[in-house]
Design a protein around this motif. Structure first.
Motif, short mmCIF file in Angstrom:
data_model
loop_
_atom_site.label_atom_id
_atom_site.label_comp_id
_atom_site.label_asym_id
_atom_site.label_seq_id
_atom_site.Cartn_x
_atom_site.Cartn_y
_atom_site.Cartn_z
N GLN A 1 6.65 -0.88 -7.26
CA GLN A 1 5.32 -0.40 -7.59
C GLN A 1 4.29 -1.47 -7.30
N ASN B 1 0.83 -1.20 0.00
CA ASN B 1 0.00 0.00 0.00
C ASN B 1 0.86 1.25 0.00
N GLN B 2 0.23 2.38 -0.32
CA GLN B 2 0.92 3.65 -0.20
C GLN B 2 1.30 3.86 1.26
N GLN C 1 -5.56 2.42 -9.57
CA GLN C 1 -4.62 3.19 -8.76
C GLN C 1 -3.29 2.48 -8.71
N GLN D 1 4.33 7.65 -3.58
CA GLN D 1 3.67 8.20 -4.76
C GLN D 1 2.40 7.40 -5.05
N ALA D 2 1.31 8.11 -5.33
CA ALA D 2 0.04 7.46 -5.66
C ALA D 2 -0.60 8.18 -6.84
N LYS D 3 -0.89 7.45 -7.89
CA LYS D 3 -1.51 8.00 -9.09
C LYS D 3 -2.74 7.15 -9.45
N TYR D 4 -3.68 7.76 -10.15
CA TYR D 4 -4.84 7.00 -10.59
C TYR D 4 -5.23 7.41 -12.00
N LEU E 1 -2.91 -1.08 -6.77
CA LEU E 1 -3.78 -1.36 -5.63
C LEU E 1 -5.11 -1.92 -6.09
N VAL F 1 0.57 2.73 -6.93
CA VAL F 1 1.44 3.34 -5.93
C VAL F 1 2.87 2.88 -6.21
N TYR F 2 3.82 3.75 -5.93
CA TYR F 2 5.21 3.40 -6.21
C TYR F 2 6.16 4.29 -5.41
#
Length: 279
Positions: free
Chosen positions: A237, A39-40, A258, A79-82, A240, A260-261
């Protein structure tokens, strides 16, 4: 694609496949600790073992044992992107290709740019440098481009960096100079005629050479060309979730996911950075 046919694991695998093919910097790091994150906010402690001393031995004398202690470095998934997109039913029926599959591919390529820029920014951790923003190396010919690669090779050699598996990532203008140099073209194969999906363009001066538009630059012209081995930077990475849903108020299916990395420079001496002006 109906929601009933959406299997998250399959689509996550497709997303990762597209992403891994597209990555340049992301394929030039080690990912040894990827299985340890979920997880992030997760962190992984990476211990770097110091040098071991070699001593003289005298017959009949006692030997001395030195303590082995790892210097910890923390890899943080910070880092979290979606991504999220929708496809209207009428478009899905009329399209000649699977819009969702194509959109997932485009989502992975968009993530690629974000991830690669993040990893490329680690050039600031490197102290093994050639040139700087005040006195950059001026690359104005094929000969100077090749000489710059030799200088990077020498910088790594002087730090006793292993010679196998070395890479360098260059911007398109640098690559253009390389294509005019017979030492580069002759050393390559048909791969030098086209850039592969992961940016590989050929070999020269002991490097696997990659091209990327994400090579960092300052002042718009001063590029930070990073070379080294995969031992320099650790990256991890995790997807999620990817899920499909039916949107209210519209005849549309939606897909969202989503990623995360995180990354960290663990062996800065395994890297070298050239600051160069290509104008």
């Amino acid at each position: 694609m109906a929601i009933s046919t959406f299997v998250p694991q399959i689509w996550e695998a497709r997303l990762l496949e597209h992403l891994d093919k597209a990555l340049v910097y992301g394929n030039l790091v080690n990912r040894d600790y990827e299985g340890d994150i979920r997880n992030q906010g997760d962190t992984v402690k990476i211990n770097q073992i110091g040098d071991i001393t070699v001593n003289n031995y005298t017959k009949g004398s006692n030997i001395t044992y030195e303590s082995v202690d790892g210097t910890p470095t923390t890899l943080t998934i910070d880092q979290a992107k979606y991504f999220a997109f929708k496809v209207e039913d009428i478009d899905q029926v009329q399209a000649n290709v699977n819009l969702v599959d194509g959109a997932m591919a485009r989502a992975s390529y968009a993530l690629r740019d974000v991830v690669d820029k993040h990893i490329a920014a680690h050039y600031t951790d490197v102290t093994n440098t050639i040139g700087d923003d005040t006195t950059p190396e001026s690359i104005t010919s094929a000969n100077k481009a090749y000489e710059a690669l030799v200088d990077l090779r020498t910088a790594l050699d002087e730090k006793n960096v292993q010679s196998t598996g070395r890479f360098v990532v260059v911007p398109p203008a640098f690559y253009a100079y390389m294509l005019k140099d017979s030492r580069f073209v002759a050393a390559g194969t048909s791969k030098t005629d086209s850039v592969l999906a992961n940016g590989f363009i050929g070999q020269a001066a002991g490097f696997d050479i990659y091209q990327s538009n994400n090579v960092p630059n300052t002042e718009g012209t001063l590029y930070k060309v990073m070379a080294g081995t995969r031992q320099g930077i650790s990256y991890a990475q995790q997807i999620l979730s990817t899920e499909a849903l039916r949107l209210e108020g519209t005849f549309s299916d939606a897909v969202r996911g989503q990623l995360v990395y995180g990354s960290v420079t663990v062996q800065p001496n395994a890297l070298a950075v050239l600051t160069c002006n290509l104008r």
